[in-house]
Design a protein around this motif. Structure first.
Motif, mmCIF file in Angstrom:
data_model
loop_
_atom_site.group_PDB
_atom_site.id
_atom_site.type_symbol
_atom_site.label_atom_id
_atom_site.label_comp_id
_atom_site.label_asym_id
_atom_site.label_seq_id
_atom_site.Cartn_x
_atom_site.Cartn_y
_atom_site.Cartn_z
ATOM 1 N N GLY A 106 0.826 -18.184 16.860
ATOM 2 C CA GLY A 106 1.996 -18.002 17.732
ATOM 3 C C GLY A 106 3.107 -17.900 16.586
ATOM 4 O O GLY A 106 4.357 -18.463 16.760
ATOM 5 N N ARG A 107 2.940 -17.358 15.360
ATOM 6 C CA ARG A 107 4.007 -17.135 14.471
ATOM 7 C C ARG A 107 4.668 -15.823 14.664
ATOM 8 O O ARG A 107 4.182 -14.769 14.959
ATOM 9 N N ASP A 108 6.026 -15.837 14.686
ATOM 10 C CA ASP A 108 6.846 -14.613 15.043
ATOM 11 C C ASP A 108 6.484 -13.547 13.954
ATOM 12 O O ASP A 108 6.719 -13.664 12.720
ATOM 13 N N VAL A 109 6.093 -12.387 14.401
ATOM 14 C CA VAL A 109 5.660 -11.097 13.836
ATOM 15 C C VAL A 109 6.801 -10.747 12.880
ATOM 16 O O VAL A 109 7.012 -10.541 11.620
ATOM 17 N N LEU A 110 8.160 -10.609 13.577
ATOM 18 C CA LEU A 110 9.095 -9.822 13.302
ATOM 19 C C LEU A 110 9.862 -10.844 11.888
ATOM 20 O O LEU A 110 10.078 -10.262 10.695
ATOM 21 N N SER A 111 9.831 -11.887 12.037
ATOM 22 C CA SER A 111 10.347 -12.731 11.099
ATOM 23 C C SER A 111 9.426 -12.880 9.894
ATOM 24 O O SER A 111 10.034 -12.747 8.693
ATOM 25 N N ARG A 112 8.208 -12.598 10.109
ATOM 26 C CA ARG A 112 7.182 -12.585 8.806
ATOM 27 C C ARG A 112 7.419 -11.306 8.162
ATOM 28 O O ARG A 112 7.308 -11.173 6.824
ATOM 29 N N VAL A 113 7.723 -10.436 8.864
ATOM 30 C CA VAL A 113 8.165 -8.955 8.478
ATOM 31 C C VAL A 113 9.234 -9.031 7.506
ATOM 32 O O VAL A 113 9.164 -8.608 6.192
ATOM 33 N N ILE A 114 10.190 -9.522 8.093
ATOM 34 C CA ILE A 114 11.359 -9.826 7.382
ATOM 35 C C ILE A 114 11.185 -10.636 6.008
ATOM 36 O O ILE A 114 11.887 -10.365 5.107
ATOM 37 N N TYR A 115 10.467 -11.696 6.131
ATOM 38 C CA TYR A 115 10.333 -12.429 4.741
ATOM 39 C C TYR A 115 9.431 -11.660 3.971
ATOM 40 O O TYR A 115 9.412 -11.760 2.676
ATOM 41 N N GLY A 116 8.346 -10.689 4.605
ATOM 42 C CA GLY A 116 7.548 -10.096 3.787
ATOM 43 C C GLY A 116 8.394 -9.019 2.710
ATOM 44 O O GLY A 116 7.689 -8.716 1.659
ATOM 45 N N ALA A 117 9.599 -8.683 3.129
ATOM 46 C CA ALA A 117 10.262 -7.428 2.508
ATOM 47 C C ALA A 117 10.679 -8.312 1.200
ATOM 48 O O ALA A 117 10.686 -7.418 -0.104
ATOM 49 N N ARG A 118 10.940 -9.591 0.999
ATOM 50 C CA ARG A 118 11.135 -10.214 -0.554
ATOM 51 C C ARG A 118 10.115 -10.097 -1.293
ATOM 52 O O ARG A 118 10.440 -9.425 -2.412
ATOM 53 N N VAL A 119 8.880 -10.125 -0.965
ATOM 54 C CA VAL A 119 7.526 -9.918 -1.809
ATOM 55 C C VAL A 119 7.594 -8.636 -2.517
ATOM 56 O O VAL A 119 7.586 -8.143 -3.507
ATOM 57 N N SER A 120 7.761 -7.564 -1.444
ATOM 58 C CA SER A 120 7.768 -6.247 -1.614
ATOM 59 C C SER A 120 8.758 -5.636 -2.728
ATOM 60 O O SER A 120 8.622 -5.113 -3.752
ATOM 61 N N MET A 121 10.007 -6.313 -2.324
ATOM 62 C CA MET A 121 11.206 -5.763 -3.346
ATOM 63 C C MET A 121 11.126 -6.350 -4.800
ATOM 64 O O MET A 121 11.046 -5.940 -5.594
ATOM 65 N N VAL A 122 10.578 -7.906 -4.842
ATOM 66 C CA VAL A 122 10.528 -8.407 -6.012
ATOM 67 C C VAL A 122 9.343 -7.815 -6.848
ATOM 68 O O VAL A 122 9.309 -7.558 -8.030
ATOM 69 N N VAL A 123 8.103 -7.677 -6.135
ATOM 70 C CA VAL A 123 7.105 -7.023 -6.827
ATOM 71 C C VAL A 123 7.183 -5.392 -7.198
ATOM 72 O O VAL A 123 6.912 -4.865 -8.340
ATOM 73 N N GLY A 124 8.200 -4.823 -6.603
ATOM 74 C CA GLY A 124 8.699 -3.564 -6.931
ATOM 75 C C GLY A 124 9.404 -3.640 -8.102
ATOM 76 O O GLY A 124 9.195 -2.887 -9.222
ATOM 77 N N PHE A 125 10.407 -4.308 -8.476
ATOM 78 C CA PHE A 125 11.475 -4.377 -9.391
ATOM 79 C C PHE A 125 11.103 -5.038 -10.638
ATOM 80 O O PHE A 125 11.424 -4.738 -11.644
ATOM 81 N N LEU A 304 0.791 -2.984 12.328
ATOM 82 C CA LEU A 304 1.658 -1.847 12.461
ATOM 83 C C LEU A 304 2.907 -2.098 11.698
ATOM 84 O O LEU A 304 3.398 -1.268 10.816
ATOM 85 N N ALA A 305 3.367 -3.334 12.308
ATOM 86 C CA ALA A 305 4.813 -3.744 11.543
ATOM 87 C C ALA A 305 4.943 -3.549 9.894
ATOM 88 O O ALA A 305 5.635 -2.853 9.298
ATOM 89 N N PRO A 306 3.984 -4.322 9.302
ATOM 90 C CA PRO A 306 4.120 -4.337 7.859
ATOM 91 C C PRO A 306 3.626 -3.036 7.283
ATOM 92 O O PRO A 306 4.044 -2.636 6.326
ATOM 93 N N ALA A 307 2.679 -2.009 8.052
ATOM 94 C CA ALA A 307 2.334 -0.979 7.661
ATOM 95 C C ALA A 307 3.415 0.116 7.542
ATOM 96 O O ALA A 307 3.715 0.583 6.673
ATOM 97 N N ILE A 308 4.115 -0.031 8.573
ATOM 98 C CA ILE A 308 5.391 0.925 8.933
ATOM 99 C C ILE A 308 6.337 0.395 7.550
ATOM 100 O O ILE A 308 7.100 1.282 6.949
ATOM 101 N N ALA A 309 6.718 -0.717 7.451
ATOM 102 C CA ALA A 309 7.572 -1.223 6.680
ATOM 103 C C ALA A 309 7.185 -0.867 5.074
ATOM 104 O O ALA A 309 8.006 -0.079 4.466
#
Lengths: 334, 338
Positions: A106-125, A304-309
């Motif tokens: 019952g966790r919101d997928v969009l919110s999790r994708v949004i928070y997931g961006a943090r990790v990707s950005m930090v892991v990228g830079f 799909l949502a994280p894959a597309i992101a």
């Protein structure tokens, strides 16, 4: 300009001469300005940069943008499809409350994708910054001083190159997962170190090659002829002339690191799942891929949502990298 | 070695028996397997205020000589005295002080200027290194130097790619001038330029010399350029000097057969005048494995047996006229080529 000036009165003549001087003495265009304007003319690169900026914005302001707490278990609202699906195979209809639906808890997928961006950005830079600092320093020393230092460093890079990257990540992440180092920043710190350990060699080799060709140029000799020290030559002449290549390398290292994080997350070796809402890094796109694959038939959007992101961010970095390479390529000049 | 080495007041630069070899490495362990004898026993002097021209075909070691003198590349043997100071035996602060007095103008105006630096910074770099901390003071010198070489004040903010070859060479000259040196090496400063621009740069160099009184070591392969600018000329062949004398002597009566061949190759701008051309056979041998005896003997039209065995001494055959040839008699003429 001069022909018209000749027919004019002396005062007008001097005025127009002053005008000419003014036009001629406009600030000149440095290499970086030229490159910048070339980059701005590259539509794909600009689009890529905008997408990256968008994701950076999302990552920074995740708590404000996320409609729900990404850790909140909305009881009775699990297995929801995205809002535009009216009748999913689970027999539930999407609601505007959960735009991309919810997962099995019952966790919101969009919110999790949004928070997931943090990790990707930090892991990228962050690993890329470490890689560039280490790679550039060692590459410069290796190329500039040559001899046995160069030999030693290059054999070291050969060894690191020869070791399979993914295997190295898996070994490091599994072996050190339980240690304090492995738990620092939910395991992200260990990932940074592992990425840096593997990737500095590429940058070091690249920079070494640049230094080898640049140090033979006459402007380096000229600098030495006026008494410049090695450090000055390296920092003031060789580094600025290698910077273009380094920037392009960075632009391609970042998506590589993001993909590595996604792969490791999918293998269950990336970010440690968090249950503490005060954590900065709650989930990553890689971990979401792992969660989503079990429900691929019923709730494809969790996958799909994280894959597309991931795809969007990586593609954007590649476009930007291509654009930077075109803009900074010295072959276009002269 | 019969070069007069009296460090008289007039001799600014004395080069004695200079040897610069480059190692050839091969194999897995990069062992030194051979030496390229780029400069092999070269001696000459440059007097205060004069221009010493150094000519020779490409690969003969002219550039290596000039860079060895400035200690831009290490030499194996020999000594260089600059104003009585042993250049190869200096501590780093002494060397730095010496660099103020010895400067260089490079051949390639494209690679000799850092493309990422504005011209003003390029010219001011030497000032910064030598302790001119005040930016205003540096800018004043930059402006002065730009004016001296015929560029405009606003050019200081431009980048090298915004200039033509001739302008770039002027920037290179301005950089060399900034420290107010007493000796400037001009390493083929005009060979990369159009002929019309060449004369402009040559005249600029001459004018600056008249104004400041410094000495030039002028390296070139173009004999007419050397004739235009030099007071004395040295001719190099395969790492060795074969002839050194005044410009007048050299162009009127070259003694060494190689110089004679070179002179006969200068085009004469007169279609009716026919000149005997001495066409040399073969190629320049590799400096990796130079021929024994006189290095010129395989191509020399008048070579005798002695030339194949003995290295000719570099001797003063006439007052002020040094030649390295067995067949040039003391005080006399060389055997005519034809």
């Amino acid at each position: 300009m001069t022909t018209t000036a000749q027919t004019q009165t002396p005062s007008a003549k001097s005025a127009s001469a002053a005008e000419t001087a003014k036009v001629l003495s406009r600030p000149s265009r440095s290499f970086w300005r030229d490159a910048w304007s070339r980059l701005l003319h590259n539509k794909a690169a600009v689009a890529g940069a905008l997408v990256i900026l968008f994701f950076m914005f999302v990552a920074i302001f995740a708590p404000l943008l996320a409609p729900h707490n990404p850790l909140e278990l909305n009881s009775g609202k699990g297995f929801l499809p995205p809002m535009w699906v009216e009748n999913s195979s689970t027999g539930k209809a999407g609601t505007p409350e959960f735009i991309l639906g919810t997962d099995n808890l019952g966790r919101d997928v969009l919110s999790r994708v949004i928070y997931g961006a943090r990790v990707s950005m930090v892991v990228g830079f962050i690993p890329t910054l470490i890689i560039v600092v280490v790679g550039v320093s060692l590459g410069m020393i290796s190329g500039y001083f040559g001899g046995s230092t160069d030999n030693l460093l290059m054999r070291l890079t050969d060894i690191v190159y020869a070791f399979p990257d993914l295997l190295f990540f898996i070994i490091v992440m599994t072996a050190l997962r339980a240690t304090a180092l492995g738990q620092f920043l939910n395991g992200l710190f260990l990932l940074f170190v592992a990425l840096a350990l593997v990737n500095w060699v590429g940058v070091a080799r690249l920079v070494r090659g640049q230094v080898l060709s640049l140090k033979e140029k006459d402007f380096v000799l000229a600098s030495r002829a006026v008494g410049a020290k090695d450090t000055r030559i390296m920092i003031r002449h060789i580094l600025p002339n290698s910077l273009g290549v380094i920037i392009v390398a960075m632009a391609f290292l970042i998506p590589g690191a993001i993909i590595t994080e996604a792969i490791l997350g999918y293998l269950g070796l990336g970010l440690r799942p968090s249950t503490d809402p005060t954590d900065i890094f709650i989930t990553s796109w890689g971990s979401m891929l792992l969660e989503g694959q079990t429900a691929i038939n019923n709730q494809p959007w969790i996958l799909l949502a994280p894959a597309i992101a991931v795809a969007l961010v990586v593609l954007s970095f590649n476009f930007l990298g291509d654009g930077l390479r075109d803009a900074l390529d010295p072959r276009l000049r002269e | 070695m019969a070069v007069s080495v009296d460090v008289a007041q007039k001799d600014l630069l004395v080069v004695q028996n200079l040897k610069t070899y480059f190692p050839v490495r091969s194999g897995v362990f990069q062992r030194i397997s051979a030496w390229v004898k780029a400069v092999d026993d070269v001696s000459f002097t440059v007097k205060e205020g004069e221009t010493f021209g150094l000519v020779g075909e490409s690969g003969c070691g002219k550039t290596t000589v000039s860079r060895s003198i400035l200690r831009l590349i290490p030499s194996n043997e020999g000594t260089v005295f600059f104003d009585g100071q042993d250049v190869f035996n200096l501590r780093s602060n002494e060397l730095k002080a010496l660099r103020r007095n010895m400067q260089i103008v490079f051949q390639d105006p494209y690679s000799s200027l850092d493309p990422r630096m504005p011209v003003g910074d390029i010219i001011a770099e030497s000032l910064l290194i030598h302790g001119v901390k005040d930016r205003k003071q540096r800018n004043a010198v930059v402006q002065e130097m730009l004016a001296k070489v015929g560029l405009n004040p606003y050019h200081a903010h431009r980048y090298p790619h915004e200039f033509s070859g001739g302008q770039r060479q002027r920037i290179g000259i301005a950089r060399a001038l900034a420290l107010n040196p007493r000796f400037i090496v001009c390493d083929e400063p005009v060979s990369a330029l159009d002929v019309s621009i060449q004369s402009q740069i040559l005249n600029l160099l001459k004018d600056l010399q008249r104004e400041y009184g410094f000495s030039y070591l002028f390296v070139a392969h173009d004999l007419s350029v050397v004739e235009h600018i030099s007071d004395r000329v040295g001719v190099m062949y395969l790492g060795k000097l074969v002839e050194v004398t005044t410009r007048e002597d050299l162009y009127r009566e070259p003694l060494h057969p190689y110089t004679q061949a070179l002179m006969s190759a200068i085009p004469v701008p007169d279609p009716r005048r026919r000149r005997e051309r001495i066409v040399l056979k073969g190629e320049v041998p590799s400096p990796l494995n130079p021929p024994p005896g006189c290095r010129f003997h395989p191509r020399c039209p008048i070579a005798k047996d002695i030339c194949k065995q003995e290295i000719p001494a570099f001797e003063e055959k006439r007052p002020g006229h040094f030649v390295a040839c067995h067949l040039v008699e003391q005080g006399g003429r060389s055997t005519p080529v034809n």
